[in-house]
Design a protein around this motif. Structure first.
Motif, short mmCIF file in Angstrom:
data_model
loop_
_atom_site.label_atom_id
_atom_site.label_comp_id
_atom_site.label_asym_id
_atom_site.label_seq_id
_atom_site.Cartn_x
_atom_site.Cartn_y
_atom_site.Cartn_z
N GLU A 4 0.54 -1.67 -0.05
CA GLU A 4 -0.04 0.31 0.18
C GLU A 4 0.69 1.25 -0.38
O GLU A 4 1.03 2.55 -0.81
N LEU A 5 1.38 1.12 0.86
CA LEU A 5 2.72 2.32 0.87
C LEU A 5 2.90 2.43 -0.78
O LEU A 5 3.47 3.93 -1.24
N ARG A 6 3.60 1.07 -1.49
CA ARG A 6 4.35 1.44 -2.80
C ARG A 6 3.81 2.43 -3.67
O ARG A 6 3.87 3.10 -4.43
N ARG A 7 2.08 1.89 -3.15
CA ARG A 7 1.05 1.65 -4.39
C ARG A 7 1.06 3.81 -4.01
O ARG A 7 0.43 4.28 -4.93
N THR A 8 0.98 3.83 -3.13
CA THR A 8 0.33 5.41 -2.26
C THR A 8 1.92 6.30 -2.97
O THR A 8 1.12 7.31 -3.48
N ILE A 9 2.94 5.31 -2.91
CA ILE A 9 3.86 6.74 -3.27
C ILE A 9 3.80 7.12 -4.64
O ILE A 9 4.27 8.42 -5.53
N ALA A 10 3.96 5.17 -5.49
CA ALA A 10 3.64 6.07 -7.30
C ALA A 10 2.19 6.61 -7.90
O ALA A 10 2.39 7.55 -8.23
N GLN A 11 1.11 6.61 -6.92
CA GLN A 11 -0.58 7.61 -6.82
C GLN A 11 0.33 8.99 -6.69
O GLN A 11 0.33 9.65 -7.81
N GLN A 12 0.79 9.02 -5.79
CA GLN A 12 1.44 10.38 -5.34
C GLN A 12 2.40 11.09 -6.22
O GLN A 12 2.55 12.21 -6.53
N LEU A 23 -15.20 11.90 -17.33
CA LEU A 23 -14.87 13.78 -17.07
C LEU A 23 -14.10 13.31 -15.43
O LEU A 23 -13.41 13.93 -14.60
N ARG A 24 -15.21 12.89 -14.16
CA ARG A 24 -14.62 12.21 -13.16
C ARG A 24 -13.29 12.25 -12.01
O ARG A 24 -12.46 13.34 -11.41
N ALA A 25 -13.57 10.94 -13.28
CA ALA A 25 -11.52 10.93 -12.82
C ALA A 25 -10.46 12.04 -13.78
O ALA A 25 -9.67 12.49 -12.44
N ARG A 26 -11.13 12.36 -14.79
CA ARG A 26 -9.70 13.46 -15.32
C ARG A 26 -9.98 15.13 -14.31
O ARG A 26 -8.58 15.20 -13.98
N ILE A 27 -10.79 14.99 -13.42
CA ILE A 27 -11.00 16.98 -12.43
C ILE A 27 -10.31 15.83 -11.59
O ILE A 27 -9.53 16.90 -11.54
N ASP A 28 -10.47 14.88 -11.25
CA ASP A 28 -9.10 14.12 -9.30
C ASP A 28 -8.52 14.62 -9.96
O ASP A 28 -7.27 14.79 -8.83
N ASP A 29 -8.34 13.71 -11.29
CA ASP A 29 -6.30 13.92 -11.45
C ASP A 29 -5.92 15.61 -11.52
O ASP A 29 -4.67 15.89 -11.10
N VAL A 30 -6.46 16.18 -12.38
CA VAL A 30 -6.61 17.62 -11.96
C VAL A 30 -6.01 18.30 -11.03
O VAL A 30 -5.34 19.07 -10.78
N ALA A 60 0.20 19.40 -5.73
CA ALA A 60 1.45 19.74 -5.70
C ALA A 60 1.48 19.49 -7.23
O ALA A 60 2.59 19.05 -7.91
N PHE A 61 1.90 21.17 -7.58
CA PHE A 61 1.85 21.14 -9.21
C PHE A 61 3.69 21.12 -9.60
O PHE A 61 3.50 20.91 -10.46
N LYS A 62 4.56 21.12 -8.69
CA LYS A 62 5.71 21.40 -8.74
C LYS A 62 6.11 19.78 -8.96
O LYS A 62 7.10 19.31 -9.88
N ASP A 63 5.54 19.57 -8.36
CA ASP A 63 6.49 17.38 -8.41
C ASP A 63 5.32 16.92 -9.09
O ASP A 63 6.00 16.09 -9.78
N ARG A 64 3.82 16.74 -9.76
CA ARG A 64 3.06 16.20 -10.22
C ARG A 64 2.92 17.11 -12.03
O ARG A 64 2.14 16.10 -12.67
N ARG A 65 3.43 18.22 -12.99
CA ARG A 65 2.88 18.20 -13.42
C ARG A 65 3.57 18.00 -14.36
O ARG A 65 4.49 17.34 -14.66
#
Length: 137
Positions: A62-70, A95-102, A108-113
């Protein structure tokens, strides 16, 4: 349930108790009970250890999965990809999934953009997706 002891049985048992000598069967039976109890305790201990190991493995995955998602970089759809979406009905769940992803990217714009993309592009995409989801188009 124990059978009722008769006077004769009581006398015989009291004689054995007074001797103080443990016969082979009495001593072995007591030690066998201890061994059986230890085995039950050991079995329970092993079960608990196995459960704890399983929990550790699940927590690690779960930690690996969370880190990968983050830390995952979200791919903002290009103009060509959006043109393909115009020809089909985009399901609300997508659409909801894409909104959540955005929203996660903007949090965390610096890390995830995505490299080369500006914050305004993400905000524009968010507005368009929300407008389409809620029927403002």
């Amino acid at each position: 349930l124990k059978p009722k002891q008769t006077k004769k049985m009581k006398l015989m048992s009291s004689d054995e108790e007074e001797d103080g000598d443990d016969d082979e069967f009495g001593a072995d039976a007591a030690s066998d009970d201890d061994d059986e109890e230890m085995l039950d305790v050991e079995r329970q201990s092993r079960l608990i250890d196995a459960e704890m190991q399983l929990e550790r493995e699940e927590a690690a995955s779960e930690l690996r999965r969370t880190i990968a998602q983050q830390t995952a970089v979200f791919h903002l759809p290009t103009a060509e990809e959006l043109e393909e979406d115009e020809n089909r009905v985009v399901p609300p769940s997508e659409l909801r999934a894409r909104i959540d992803d955005v929203l996660e990217v903007l949090a965390a714009f610096k890390d995830r953009r995505e490299p080369g993309r500006s914050r305004s592009e993400y905000i524009e995409r968010l507005g368009q997706d929300m407008a389409e989801l809620f029927g403002y188009l």
